[in-house]
Design an enzyme around this catalytic site. Sequence first.
Site, short mmCIF file in Angstrom:
data_model
loop_
_atom_site.label_atom_id
_atom_site.label_comp_id
_atom_site.label_asym_id
_atom_site.label_seq_id
_atom_site.Cartn_x
_atom_site.Cartn_y
_atom_site.Cartn_z
N LEU A 57 -3.31 -16.46 38.95
CA LEU A 57 -3.34 -15.22 38.15
C LEU A 57 -3.76 -15.54 36.72
O LEU A 57 -3.03 -16.20 35.99
CB LEU A 57 -1.96 -14.56 38.16
N ALA A 91 -5.56 -13.00 34.62
CA ALA A 91 -6.17 -11.78 34.09
C ALA A 91 -5.51 -11.29 32.80
O ALA A 91 -5.98 -10.35 32.18
CB ALA A 91 -6.12 -10.67 35.14
N GLY A 92 -4.41 -11.95 32.41
CA GLY A 92 -3.65 -11.45 31.25
C GLY A 92 -4.30 -11.80 29.92
O GLY A 92 -5.18 -12.64 29.83
N GLN A 140 -9.38 -8.03 38.33
CA GLN A 140 -8.34 -7.00 38.26
C GLN A 140 -8.74 -6.09 37.10
O GLN A 140 -8.80 -6.54 35.94
CB GLN A 140 -6.98 -7.65 37.99
N GLY A 158 0.23 -5.65 36.35
CA GLY A 158 1.34 -6.43 36.90
C GLY A 158 0.86 -7.50 37.86
O GLY A 158 -0.28 -7.48 38.33
N THR A 159 1.77 -8.44 38.14
CA THR A 159 1.39 -9.61 38.93
C THR A 159 1.15 -9.27 40.41
O THR A 159 0.27 -9.86 41.04
CB THR A 159 2.48 -10.69 38.80
N GLY A 207 14.25 -14.91 36.05
CA GLY A 207 14.59 -14.32 37.35
C GLY A 207 15.52 -15.30 38.05
O GLY A 207 15.11 -16.41 38.39
N ASN A 213 13.56 -18.67 39.02
CA ASN A 213 12.21 -18.58 39.59
C ASN A 213 11.20 -19.23 38.63
O ASN A 213 11.06 -18.81 37.49
CB ASN A 213 11.90 -17.09 39.76
N HIS A 228 -9.55 -33.52 2.34
CA HIS A 228 -8.84 -34.71 1.89
C HIS A 228 -7.48 -34.41 1.26
O HIS A 228 -7.25 -33.33 0.74
CB HIS A 228 -9.72 -35.53 0.92
P1 TTP Z 1 2.47 -12.60 31.59
O1 TTP Z 1 2.88 -13.90 30.95
O2 TTP Z 1 3.52 -11.62 31.88
O3 TTP Z 1 1.34 -11.89 30.72
P2 TTP Z 1 0.26 -12.51 29.76
O4 TTP Z 1 -0.21 -13.84 30.28
O5 TTP Z 1 -0.81 -11.51 29.53
O6 TTP Z 1 1.03 -12.82 28.41
P3 TTP Z 1 1.79 -11.85 27.36
O7 TTP Z 1 3.07 -11.43 28.00
O8 TTP Z 1 2.01 -12.76 26.19
O9 TTP Z 1 0.88 -10.71 27.00
O10 TTP Z 1 1.72 -12.91 32.94
C1 TTP Z 1 2.03 -13.94 33.83
C2 TTP Z 1 0.77 -14.41 34.49
O11 TTP Z 1 0.18 -13.40 35.30
C3 TTP Z 1 -0.28 -14.84 33.52
O12 TTP Z 1 -0.93 -15.97 34.05
C4 TTP Z 1 -1.23 -13.64 33.47
C5 TTP Z 1 -1.11 -13.06 34.86
N1 TTP Z 1 -1.24 -11.60 34.94
C6 TTP Z 1 -2.33 -11.06 35.61
O13 TTP Z 1 -3.20 -11.78 36.11
N2 TTP Z 1 -2.41 -9.69 35.71
C7 TTP Z 1 -1.47 -8.85 35.21
O14 TTP Z 1 -1.59 -7.63 35.36
C8 TTP Z 1 -0.35 -9.44 34.50
C9 TTP Z 1 0.71 -8.56 33.91
C10 TTP Z 1 -0.28 -10.81 34.40
#
Ligand code: TTP
Length: 394
Positions: free
Chosen positions: A6, A8-9, A75, A80-81, A133, A159, A307
């Site tokens: 993942l 995409a964040g 995405q 969300g994840t 979690g 988790n 320097h």
């Molecule tokens: P998060 O750490 O919750 O989100 P983020 O990486 O964007 O960071 P921040 O909270 O600082 O804004 O996400 C956990 C992982 O999941 C991270 O690798 C990004 C990924 N993710 C996605 O791919 N798509 C999503 O919709 C979300 C929320 C997270």
Amino acid sequence: MQTVVLAAGEGTRMRPLTDRRPKPTLPVADRTLVEHVVDTATAAGASRIVVVVGYAADAVRGALGDREAVEFVTQDRQRGTADAVRAARGELDDAPFAVLNGDVLYDRGSLAALYDAGPAVGACRVDDPENYGVLETDADGHVRSVVEKPATPASTLVNAGAYVFPTAARNWLDVGESDRGEYELTDVLERACDAADVRAVAVDRWLDVGRPWDLLAANEWKLGEMERRIDGDVHPDADLRGSVVVEAGATVDAGVVIEGPALVRAGASVGPNAYVRGATVVGEGASVGHAVEVKNSVLMAGATVGHLSYVGDSVLGRDVNFGAGTTVANLRHDDAAVRVRVKGESTSTGRRKFGVVCGDAVKTGIDTALNAGVVLGAGARTDPGETVRRDRGR
Ligand code: TTP
């Protein structure tokens, strides 16, 4: 094991370092964060890797572009994840699949054990389970429930964000929206725990790279794994101690002392008479000038420290330019952990020693003093002789 990563964040907690690039592409030793995740997964037994991209997708694709086992899906919105894995669903073979966050480092052995365990979740013991979690397990080590950030945790086992799901879980991704308005993978995990025996597999080492100081810890980890290698142009009067890597095309001048672990990347120059120590990366084309000390810091590509300056326990973004005599404070008089503002909230780094965070292209005037925990937004400026006690340009 087919693996979904993942990535995409945006990484909003990592600002301003993510103002101009997504978090998965931040530098950790000799590659980007997401490259470490993908390479460790491959070494642990991932057969094909589907990377979910979204925010600044091209930058993530660019970082991983030449790896054969990697495919990409998009995405559209970061909802969300579980939604992110849903974006990858069409690419998955009819078989169990693993899911890893693109911003969490794991050790290879633990990932291999996770892959071998069948339906499983990576688990870690922590002192502050209320921030994670929390996993409740039965006598056989099977997970019975996952409770997000409980006020009274049932255990200290949490988790670690790495999963192996059974084939059927492809059909369990359409979970409802959580209280914070996201589609969460932990809800998919709950469903998996109800339907199958999901094992909690102990993870020896993991690091969630979420805030700027986590980037220092990530570099400390990965620099510690590098073997000494001197391919660049090193003056005979320089003293390189321990596991120092000087890449081809880098220059280390006379009178320089570098104590490993440290990495001087291609095109960088150090010295003369500079002192670099303690898990430091001098990025591509970066420059550490005469009589400068850099300790336990990350200087991204093109950063220049003029320097007579001191940089300690800090992260300097791309093309930052420190004027001569710029001094970073990295310790409080009361010895308490240094605090940094993250998304507007003063947050403890948990580090007694922490310096500053500079977004890309920050410029300091000569003799600037930067207080411990200060964050300068991308492009921020300071005047000559200024003492900076508060964040600027964020
Ligand atoms: P998060 O750490 O919750 O989100 P983020 O990486 O964007 O960071 P921040 O909270 O600082 O804004 O996400 C956990 C992982 O999941 C991270 O690798 C990004 C990924 N993710 C996605 O791919 N798509 C999503 O919709 C979300 C929320 C997270």
